[in-house]
Design an enzyme around this catalytic site. Structure first.
Site, PDB file in Angstrom:
ATOM      1  N   HIS A  60       0.838  -1.193   0.000  1.00 11.29           N
ATOM      2  CA  HIS A  60       0.000   0.000   0.000  1.00 11.29           C
ATOM      3  C   HIS A  60       0.872   1.242   0.000  1.00 11.29           C
ATOM      4  CE1 HIS A  60       0.739  -0.585   4.326  1.00 11.29           C
ATOM      5  NE2 HIS A  60       0.379   0.663   4.523  1.00 11.29           N
ATOM      6  N   HIS A  62       1.445   4.066   1.904  1.00  8.06           N
ATOM      7  CA  HIS A  62       1.851   4.905   3.027  1.00  8.06           C
ATOM      8  C   HIS A  62       3.377   5.012   3.029  1.00  8.06           C
ATOM      9  CE1 HIS A  62      -2.060   4.382   5.575  1.00  8.06           C
ATOM     10  NE2 HIS A  62      -2.074   5.509   4.875  1.00  8.06           N
ATOM     11  N   ASP A  64       5.683   4.752   5.180  1.00 11.97           N
ATOM     12  CA  ASP A  64       6.510   3.743   5.851  1.00 11.97           C
ATOM     13  C   ASP A  64       6.495   2.409   5.105  1.00 11.97           C
ATOM     14  OD1 ASP A  64       3.756   3.709   6.720  1.00 11.97           O
ATOM     15  OD2 ASP A  64       4.292   2.325   8.323  1.00 11.97           O
ATOM     16  N   HIS A  65       5.815   2.367   3.953  1.00  8.97           N
ATOM     17  CA  HIS A  65       5.797   1.150   3.139  1.00  8.97           C
ATOM     18  C   HIS A  65       6.270   1.386   1.703  1.00  8.97           C
ATOM     19  CE1 HIS A  65       3.659  -1.596   5.985  1.00  8.97           C
ATOM     20  NE2 HIS A  65       3.365  -0.431   6.517  1.00  8.97           N
TER      21      HIS A  65
END
Length: 243
Positions: A60, A62, A64-65
């Site tokens: 996904h 975001h 932090d990803h």
């Protein structure tokens, strides 16, 4: 296959952990599952060659990803001398979000000339696709990120790795993880409900139906980090698993 945990932290670095990123080295391939903002730092720390990564699979959008992608691409262009193609595979929306992120962080970088091609491919839930020697199937989960969020089931050389990404419990996690050689699952809290995130008690309740061969919990809050592992591997930055 060999899996190296390059980052297993939540968005806020709980426990001093790096953002989500898993590296898998297999026969004729090296790929990432997610590429959080600290991914390139982790590669340097744990001895993973960024030029050896041919594909990045994203759950996904975001930061932090997927927020480490601008640094990975620019490292290939400016530092590591990359010449081999890089493929980014993510949910619908990644074609717009990646250049937007690059322009915010490094204006002009999204259109710069490079000695290697960057190909961005969008995949939808329910339609398995092959990228080189890896087959990926996406499953729709519940985690708002401005675009669809997925759990991913990846198959390479007869081995299956599943990653839930961030999500509250959804029944799609059962087929996503069923009989996987390794299921990597969010374990944000022990049993305290947090909307759009997965707690260990709920996952454990459904685990017999999923029946993965091994289970690793990641993306843990401070309370979960302090919880003694019982029936699962607790992810740590730098952890290496042979699959």
């Amino acid at each position: 296959m060999r899996l190296t945990v390059l980052g297993c932290g939540d968005a806020f670095g709980s426990g001093g952990r790096l953002h989500t990123c898993f590296h898998i080295a297999g026969e004729g391939t090296g790929f990432l599952i997610d590429c959080g903002a600290s991914a390139l730092i982790a590669m340097r720390r744990f001895g993973v060659d960024p030029n050896g990564i041919d594909t990045v699979f994203l759950t996904h959008l975001h930061g932090d990803h997927f927020g480490g992608l601008p640094w990975l691409i620019l490292d290939g262009q400016l530092v590591s001398g990359r010449t081999t193609p890089l493929t980014i595979v993510g949910p619908p929306g990644i074609r717009e979000r990646l250049p937007a992120a690059m322009e915010v962080l490094f204006p002009g970088s999204s259109t710069a000339e490079r000695a290697f091609a960057v190909t961005v491919r969008e995949i939808a839930a329910g339609a398995p696709a092959a990228f080189g020697r890896v087959v990926v199937e996406a499953f729709a989960v519940e985690h708002p990120s401005g675009a669809p969020s997925h759990a991913l089931r990846l198959t390479h050389a007869g081995r299956v790795v599943t990653y839930t990404g961030d999500t509250q419990w959804v029944d799609a996690l059962i087929p996503a993880g069923r009989d996987a050689d390794l299921m990597i699952a969010e374990g944000y809290t022990v049993e305290r409900p947090v909307k759009f995130h997965l707690d260990w008690a709920t996952l454990n309740h459904n685990l017999s139906e999923i029946a993965p061969k091994r289970l690793m919990l990641t993306h843990m809050s401070p309370e979960m980090i302090a919880h003694p592992p019982d029936g699962y591997i607790a992810a740590e930055d730098g952890l290496v698993l042979e699959l």
